[in-house]
Design a protein around this motif. Sequence first.
Motif, PDB file in Angstrom:
ATOM      1  N   TRP A 192       0.423  -1.154   0.266  1.00 49.34           N
ATOM      2  CA  TRP A 192       0.121   0.053  -0.228  1.00 49.34           C
ATOM      3  C   TRP A 192       0.756   1.790   0.783  1.00 49.34           C
ATOM      4  O   TRP A 192       0.371   2.109  -0.318  1.00 49.34           O
ATOM      5  N   GLN A 217      -7.045   6.634   5.815  1.00 42.68           N
ATOM      6  CA  GLN A 217      -7.134   4.649   5.861  1.00 42.68           C
ATOM      7  C   GLN A 217      -6.653   3.963   5.498  1.00 42.68           C
ATOM      8  O   GLN A 217      -5.870   2.554   5.450  1.00 42.68           O
ATOM      9  N   PHE A 218      -5.988   4.160   3.804  1.00 48.15           N
ATOM     10  CA  PHE A 218      -5.165   3.687   3.884  1.00 48.15           C
ATOM     11  C   PHE A 218      -3.279   3.943   3.515  1.00 48.15           C
ATOM     12  O   PHE A 218      -2.683   2.606   3.604  1.00 48.15           O
ATOM     13  N   SER A 262      -1.697   5.734   6.175  1.00 47.58           N
ATOM     14  CA  SER A 262      -1.163   6.154   7.118  1.00 47.58           C
ATOM     15  C   SER A 262      -0.113   6.214   8.049  1.00 47.58           C
ATOM     16  O   SER A 262       0.865   6.814   8.270  1.00 47.58           O
ATOM     17  N   ASN A 263       0.749   4.694   7.018  1.00 44.94           N
ATOM     18  CA  ASN A 263       1.529   4.293   7.684  1.00 44.94           C
ATOM     19  C   ASN A 263       2.867   4.433   6.643  1.00 44.94           C
ATOM     20  O   ASN A 263       3.615   4.478   6.386  1.00 44.94           O
TER      21      ASN A 263
END
Length: 165
Positions: free
Chosen positions: A73, A116-117, A119-120
């Motif tokens: 992601w 949501q997708f 954030s990391n």
Amino acid sequence: MDTNALRVLKLFAVGILVNSVVTNGLSATESLETAFTQRPREMVCNETILLLEMEGCGDHFKTDMASVDPRHWCNLTHFIKEYNSFSDCTERNAMDVGCFWPNPLVESYIIRIHKQFFSNCTLERVVLVDPPEDTLTILILIPVLLTLAMIALVVWCSKRSDTFS
Ligand SMILES: *[C@@H]1O[C@H](CO)[C@@H](O)[C@H](O)[C@H]1NC(C)=O
Ligand SMILES: *[C@@H]1O[C@H](CO)[C@@H](O)[C@H](O)[C@H]1NC(C)=O
Ligand SMILES: *[C@@H]1O[C@H](CO)[C@@H](O)[C@H](O)[C@H]1NC(C)=O
């Protein structure tokens, strides 16, 4: 890298930057709203309808992303098509309902999706589609830095007016 990929990459990078500004507790979106909101004079932009449209695009994107391994992601190479069609969807549908694109509501929706997708993900971990040449890097960085400077200025101004009011 074609222009489409460049545009997507720019939006993606700006999204992540804005995301971290917002995550840091600064209400950049709200400030941007007062700074940049400009309504079409004749066509009225109905924000209820706009939000519904954006949620439609987001649902589509969520379905698309479900088929991408979450480990990838932060690697734009794996979902550039999906991200591009999400970005196109927000643009097309916002225009269709008589709203400007980008606009603050669309931006804050995109930030929600980013949270949501991605954030990391950090900018260092975001993988460029191709190793860009120097000119490309500059072409990408200029608008990103301009946007950042703009956000910083808006946030600084709103803080200053808070202090003095
Ligand atoms: C926006 O659209 C919704 C749903 O059609 C409607 O209920 C609402 O009154 C509209 N708002 C404005 C400000 O026109
Ligand atoms: C990102 O994905 C591409 C395509 O699978 C791969 O070649 C590249 O090594 C990946 N980068 C990272 C850092 O995982
Ligand atoms: C981010 O990392 C946390 C902790 O490792 C994890 O629980 C969460 O699901 C991750 N979020 C995303 C969007 O990958």
